[in-house]
Design an enzyme around this catalytic site. Structure first.
Site, mmCIF file in Angstrom:
data_model
loop_
_atom_site.group_PDB
_atom_site.id
_atom_site.type_symbol
_atom_site.label_atom_id
_atom_site.label_comp_id
_atom_site.label_asym_id
_atom_site.label_seq_id
_atom_site.Cartn_x
_atom_site.Cartn_y
_atom_site.Cartn_z
ATOM 1 N N ARG A 78 0.856 -1.204 0.000
ATOM 2 C CA ARG A 78 0.000 0.000 0.000
ATOM 3 C C ARG A 78 0.885 1.245 0.000
ATOM 4 N NH1 ARG A 78 -4.315 -0.329 4.620
ATOM 5 N NH2 ARG A 78 -5.379 -1.829 3.272
ATOM 6 N N ARG A 147 -3.193 6.379 10.157
ATOM 7 C CA ARG A 147 -3.032 6.189 8.703
ATOM 8 C C ARG A 147 -2.999 7.554 8.007
ATOM 9 N NH1 ARG A 147 -4.907 0.821 7.787
ATOM 10 N NH2 ARG A 147 -4.258 -0.379 9.604
ATOM 11 N N LYS A 210 -5.417 0.169 14.688
ATOM 12 C CA LYS A 210 -5.305 1.209 13.662
ATOM 13 C C LYS A 210 -6.073 2.470 14.080
ATOM 14 C CE LYS A 210 -7.351 -1.521 10.526
ATOM 15 N NZ LYS A 210 -8.183 -2.093 9.441
ATOM 16 N N LYS A 212 -7.726 6.181 12.378
ATOM 17 C CA LYS A 212 -8.002 6.859 11.112
ATOM 18 C C LYS A 212 -8.548 8.271 11.324
ATOM 19 C CE LYS A 212 -8.842 2.570 8.637
ATOM 20 N NZ LYS A 212 -9.800 1.747 7.878
ATOM 21 N N CYS A 431 -15.110 -3.408 -2.147
ATOM 22 C CA CYS A 431 -13.757 -3.668 -1.636
ATOM 23 C C CYS A 431 -13.076 -4.708 -2.517
ATOM 24 C CB CYS A 431 -13.828 -4.149 -0.206
ATOM 25 S SG CYS A 431 -14.427 -5.842 -0.083
ATOM 26 N N CYS A 437 -7.800 -10.894 -0.740
ATOM 27 C CA CYS A 437 -8.044 -10.615 0.675
ATOM 28 C C CYS A 437 -8.309 -11.908 1.440
ATOM 29 C CB CYS A 437 -9.220 -9.661 0.851
ATOM 30 S SG CYS A 437 -9.503 -9.352 2.600
ATOM 31 N N CYS A 476 -16.820 -9.017 3.400
ATOM 32 C CA CYS A 476 -16.957 -9.412 4.811
ATOM 33 C C CYS A 476 -17.352 -8.178 5.606
ATOM 34 C CB CYS A 476 -15.655 -10.043 5.322
ATOM 35 S SG CYS A 476 -14.427 -8.850 5.897
ATOM 36 N N CYS A 480 -14.645 -2.491 4.364
ATOM 37 C CA CYS A 480 -13.597 -1.664 3.743
ATOM 38 C C CYS A 480 -14.127 -0.712 2.674
ATOM 39 C CB CYS A 480 -12.507 -2.555 3.162
ATOM 40 S SG CYS A 480 -11.653 -3.497 4.428
HETATM 41 FE FE1 SRM Z 1 -9.740 -2.453 5.082
HETATM 42 C C1 SRM Z 1 -8.429 -5.126 6.616
HETATM 43 C C2 SRM Z 1 -8.543 -3.536 2.183
HETATM 44 C C3 SRM Z 1 -10.395 0.573 3.797
HETATM 45 C C4 SRM Z 1 -11.816 -1.747 7.729
HETATM 46 N N1 SRM Z 1 -8.616 -4.055 4.582
HETATM 47 C C5 SRM Z 1 -8.149 -5.037 5.389
HETATM 48 C C6 SRM Z 1 -7.201 -5.965 4.629
HETATM 49 C C7 SRM Z 1 -5.810 -5.435 4.808
HETATM 50 C C8 SRM Z 1 -7.324 -7.465 4.958
HETATM 51 C C9 SRM Z 1 -6.416 -8.039 5.995
HETATM 52 O O1 SRM Z 1 -6.303 -7.487 7.112
HETATM 53 O O2 SRM Z 1 -5.837 -9.084 5.707
HETATM 54 C C10 SRM Z 1 -7.724 -5.734 3.177
HETATM 55 C C11 SRM Z 1 -6.718 -5.986 2.057
HETATM 56 C C12 SRM Z 1 -7.413 -6.548 0.854
HETATM 57 C C13 SRM Z 1 -6.556 -6.640 -0.332
HETATM 58 O O3 SRM Z 1 -6.399 -7.770 -0.858
HETATM 59 O O4 SRM Z 1 -6.062 -5.632 -0.799
HETATM 60 C C14 SRM Z 1 -8.305 -4.349 3.294
HETATM 61 N N2 SRM Z 1 -9.399 -1.610 3.372
HETATM 62 C C15 SRM Z 1 -8.987 -2.248 2.246
HETATM 63 C C16 SRM Z 1 -9.107 -1.359 1.017
HETATM 64 C C17 SRM Z 1 -8.018 -1.594 -0.014
HETATM 65 C C18 SRM Z 1 -10.507 -1.540 0.392
HETATM 66 C C19 SRM Z 1 -10.661 -1.033 -1.009
HETATM 67 O O5 SRM Z 1 -11.085 -1.862 -1.822
HETATM 68 O O6 SRM Z 1 -10.402 0.130 -1.302
HETATM 69 C C20 SRM Z 1 -9.068 0.021 1.711
HETATM 70 C C21 SRM Z 1 -7.672 0.528 1.901
HETATM 71 C C22 SRM Z 1 -7.650 1.861 2.546
HETATM 72 C C23 SRM Z 1 -6.301 2.511 2.614
HETATM 73 O O7 SRM Z 1 -5.829 2.975 1.583
HETATM 74 O O8 SRM Z 1 -5.749 2.574 3.712
HETATM 75 C C24 SRM Z 1 -9.662 -0.328 3.070
HETATM 76 N N3 SRM Z 1 -10.826 -0.855 5.738
HETATM 77 C C25 SRM Z 1 -11.074 0.254 4.977
HETATM 78 C C26 SRM Z 1 -12.157 1.003 5.537
HETATM 79 C C27 SRM Z 1 -12.775 2.260 4.945
HETATM 80 C C28 SRM Z 1 -12.220 3.522 5.557
HETATM 81 O O9 SRM Z 1 -11.272 3.486 6.340
HETATM 82 O O10 SRM Z 1 -12.760 4.576 5.232
HETATM 83 C C29 SRM Z 1 -12.578 0.309 6.664
HETATM 84 C C30 SRM Z 1 -13.802 0.673 7.561
HETATM 85 C C31 SRM Z 1 -13.532 1.799 8.466
HETATM 86 C C32 SRM Z 1 -12.902 1.326 9.733
HETATM 87 O O11 SRM Z 1 -11.679 1.229 9.784
HETATM 88 O O12 SRM Z 1 -13.646 1.010 10.662
HETATM 89 C C33 SRM Z 1 -11.724 -0.846 6.791
HETATM 90 N N4 SRM Z 1 -10.013 -3.298 6.962
HETATM 91 C C34 SRM Z 1 -10.956 -2.903 7.870
HETATM 92 C C35 SRM Z 1 -10.955 -3.832 8.960
HETATM 93 C C36 SRM Z 1 -11.870 -3.765 10.205
HETATM 94 C C37 SRM Z 1 -11.276 -2.938 11.269
HETATM 95 C C38 SRM Z 1 -12.090 -2.994 12.541
HETATM 96 O O13 SRM Z 1 -12.048 -2.060 13.291
HETATM 97 O O14 SRM Z 1 -12.761 -3.992 12.807
HETATM 98 C C39 SRM Z 1 -9.983 -4.809 8.659
HETATM 99 C C40 SRM Z 1 -9.588 -6.027 9.499
HETATM 100 C C41 SRM Z 1 -8.710 -5.661 10.646
HETATM 101 O O15 SRM Z 1 -8.220 -4.556 10.795
HETATM 102 O O16 SRM Z 1 -8.512 -6.576 11.449
HETATM 103 C C42 SRM Z 1 -9.425 -4.450 7.394
HETATM 104 FE FE1 SF4 Z 2 -11.270 -7.974 2.702
HETATM 105 FE FE2 SF4 Z 2 -13.436 -7.775 4.175
HETATM 106 FE FE3 SF4 Z 2 -11.974 -5.619 3.671
HETATM 107 FE FE4 SF4 Z 2 -13.370 -6.679 1.755
HETATM 108 S S1 SF4 Z 2 -14.207 -5.793 3.620
HETATM 109 S S2 SF4 Z 2 -11.209 -6.036 1.606
HETATM 110 S S3 SF4 Z 2 -13.289 -8.814 2.217
HETATM 111 S S4 SF4 Z 2 -11.318 -7.336 4.856
#
Ligand code: SRM
Ligand code: SF4
Length: 566
Positions: A78, A147, A210, A212, A431, A437, A476, A480
């Site tokens: 990233r 972040r 994390k 944000k 996402c 993922c 899931c 994201c």
């Molecule tokens: Fe996310 C984890 C992709 C924005 C909440 N997110 C992941 C991971 C890294 C999976 C992992 O932990 O193994 C995903 C990687 C997938 C891949 O193959 O690339 C992933 N998240 C993404 C992205 C790429 C989605 C997209 O299609 O654009 C976004 C990257 C953002 C960036 O540039 O930094 C992305 N993730 C978000 C958002 C949206 C936001 O921040 O506005 C959220 C919801 C807001 C929040 O944080 O509550 C989000 N991602 C999560 C979570 C749940 C966190 C939680 O508090 O429960 C995880 C899982 C974790 O952290 O354990 C996660």
């Molecule tokens: Fe992966 Fe779930 Fe985030 Fe989609 S929402 S990128 S399936 S962790």
């Protein structure tokens, strides 16, 4: 914290951070092990702070198992680009990198970053080197730190946008980790002898989870400010930026079947003058650092720290740490959380073209050669590229004389005025999910486009093809693509099965509600057809779909509205 490390209930991650020597771990050694494409278990966690996730190709999972091979391990990287901005030269470097080391595509994320997928372990270091040589970085794009700070990426809309944009950059910079591990591991810099690492803000154990931050400028909530641990809402009076409303405790992730986890929108707790924004942000981060849950990572985000102790506790703690009090919140109004497409002229006299990028994936397809088009544009563009918080792209700072040639490239490559760009598609986000993922239960990015084709038929039948409805899908409940803020949303339960949610607001200030569970595509179309038809017939003037389904009690509002602290 030292004392708490005697506590066996601390999560494993806390011990890993503790013994990592400021995020070094054994990443260097892991990278050199030729016997596996994977890293050592602790390093898999630590490498996140350096901007990479270990993954494997899930499409090949059973075939590899059958052949008794280890999974096809690969890495996602990233990239943090301040405010989501890259110059043309940087774009070309990233484009080349995706071809040379990645899977040939680039992904624009929901938080204004780039992601590269499919990088093998041996290519990880060269990849991160190329990114740094292009004057970009991957540090702190993941991990238990702050972040990149989201904000509208076009500062040339007004002097206020310009000021806010500057501030977002300053906050992002201010809260970067200070360890020199990144430079040693990836850029072969020697550790300066006698200069121990220090993390004045994060300390040795970084944050519990994390963190944000985002800044929104009303009436546009294009970065979904309420989804962030800490949000700032710009307050303008007499065409001047006065300061910011502060909102805390947003976060959308949850786990199926675990009621102690839930999506939550941030609460507005007050107003601060603009020169206080970094002080307030830093103080709030220290509160989460000191009080966040370090035992259970599922309950470690700031939203849970707040809900456990109360919003009043938080405000009192903030006041006591600051030594002064924040003011009462000022009024503001958000209209939309989407992007506005097409050309606009900036205050600097240059042109900006916001381009819809379906779910942020930059790739070439038959008749739609987006990647090639952007490469050709980068070769002539004297301006830059900017990422929005909705996975879209702005071709920015285009001079008058270049506007025609840029448009011609987009037309030639089938990208300009795509006829499939209906109101629904323009407002869609999905996402990554499968195949990279590791947490995905179902498809998202690879499936939503074809579901929208089918939904568009229903929309067309009802004369609604131009109607703007936010539709979001995630594989899931981590959310994201901020599904919980979709007027129509889907969260993957199993391959081909989704929970459907309805009723978020069109401006990102109300969560949606579960409508039905475990739906197949056929079920989804069957359920939505009569609701869309009713919307076409019975909606009030300018009524958004999310508001309509609430008014008609198709779903109830489950979440409290954004609370204002009196
Ligand atoms: Fe996310 C984890 C992709 C924005 C909440 N997110 C992941 C991971 C890294 C999976 C992992 O932990 O193994 C995903 C990687 C997938 C891949 O193959 O690339 C992933 N998240 C993404 C992205 C790429 C989605 C997209 O299609 O654009 C976004 C990257 C953002 C960036 O540039 O930094 C992305 N993730 C978000 C958002 C949206 C936001 O921040 O506005 C959220 C919801 C807001 C929040 O944080 O509550 C989000 N991602 C999560 C979570 C749940 C966190 C939680 O508090 O429960 C995880 C899982 C974790 O952290 O354990 C996660
Ligand atoms: Fe992966 Fe779930 Fe985030 Fe989609 S929402 S990128 S399936 S962790």
């Amino acid at each position: 914290m030292e004392e708490r490390l005697n506590n066996p209930d601390l999560s494993e991650d806390e011990f890993i951070k503790d013994k990592s020597d400021f995020l070094r771990g054994t990443i260097r050694e892991s990278l050199q092990n030729p016997l596996t494409g994977a890293l050592e278990p602790d390093d898999i966690k630590l490498i996140k702070y350096h901007g990479s996730y270990q993954q494997y190709d899930r499409d090949l999972e059973s075939e590899r198992k059958h052949q008794k091979l280890e999974p096809l391990y690969q890495f996602m990287v990233r990239v943090r680009a301040a405010g989501g901005i890259t110059t043309s030269e940087q774009w070309l470097a990233l484009d080349e990198l995706s071809e040379k080391y990645g899977n040939g595509t680039m992904k624009l994320t929901t938080r204004q970053s780039f992601q590269f997928h499919g990088i093998l372990k041996r290519s990880l270091k060269p990849t991160i080197k190329v990114i740094n040589e292009a004057l970009l970085t991957t540090i702190a794009t993941c991990g238990d730190v702050n972040r990149n700070v989201m904000c509208n990426p076009n500062p040339y809309q007004s002097p206020i946008h310009e000021e806010v944009y500057e501030m977002a950059g300053q906050i992002s910079e201010a809260f970067l980790p200070k360890t020199s591990a990144y430079h040693e591991i990836w850029l072969d810099k020697e550790k300066v002898a006698g200069r121990p690492d220090r993390e004045p803000l994060y300390h040795k154990h970084y944050l519990p989870r994390k963190f944000k931050i985002a800044i929104a400028i009303p009436p546009n909530n294009d970065i979904d400010v309420f989804a962030n641990d800490l949000g700032f809402i710009a307050i303008e009076e007499n065409n001047e930026l006065k300061g910011f409303n502060v909102c805390v405790g947003g976060g959308l992730g949850s786990t199926f079947g675990e009621k102690t986890t839930y999506p939550r929108l941030a609460d507005v707790i007050g107003f601060v003058q603009k020169d206080k924004i970094i002080e307030v942000a830093e103080t709030i981060i220290t509160i989460q650092r000191d009080f966040g849950n370090r035992e259970d990572r599922k309950n470690a985000r700031f939203k849970y720290t707040i809900d456990k102790r109360g919003l009043n506790w938080l405000v009192n703690e903030l006041h006591s740490r600051l030594g002064w009090e924040i003011e009462s919140p000022r009024s503001f109004k958000f209209i939309t959380n989407g992007d506005k497409y097409g050309w606009v002229k900036g205050t600097n006299g240059k042109w900006f073209y916001t381009l819809f990028v379906e779910h942020g994936r930059i790739k070439d397809e038959e008749g739609y050669q987006l990647k090639k088009a952007l490469r050709e544009i980068a070769q002539i563009l004297k301006g830059d590229f900017r990422l929005t918080g909705n996975q879209n792209l702005i071709i920015a700072n285009v001079e008058d004389k270049d506007k025609k040639s840029i448009e011609a490239i987009l037309v030639e490559r089938g990208v300009f005025n795509n006829p499939k760009l209906t109101g629904l598609r323009k407002n869609s986000m999905a996402c990554v999910a499968l195949n990279t993922c590791g947490l995905a239960f179902a498809e998202a990015e690879r499936y939503l486009p074809s579901l929208i084709d089918k939904l568009d038929e229903i929309m067309r039948k009802n004369g609604l093809e131009e109607n703007e409805i936010n539709i979001r899908m995630t594989g899931c409940p981590n959310n994201c693509a901020r599904s919980s803020l979709g007027e129509i949303a889907f969260i993957g339960r199993a391959v081909g099965r989704y929970n459907m949610y309805l009723g978020a607001s069109h401006n990102g200030d109300r969560l949606n509600t579960l409508y039905k569970e475990m739906l197949s595509e056929e079920d989804i179309l069957q359920e939505l057809e009569p609701i869309i038809a009713a919307y076409a017939r019975e909606r009030n003037q300018k009524e958004h779909f999310g508001d309509f389904v609430i008014r008609k009690r198709i779903v109830e509002v489950t979440e409290r509205p954004i609370k204002f602290l009196s």
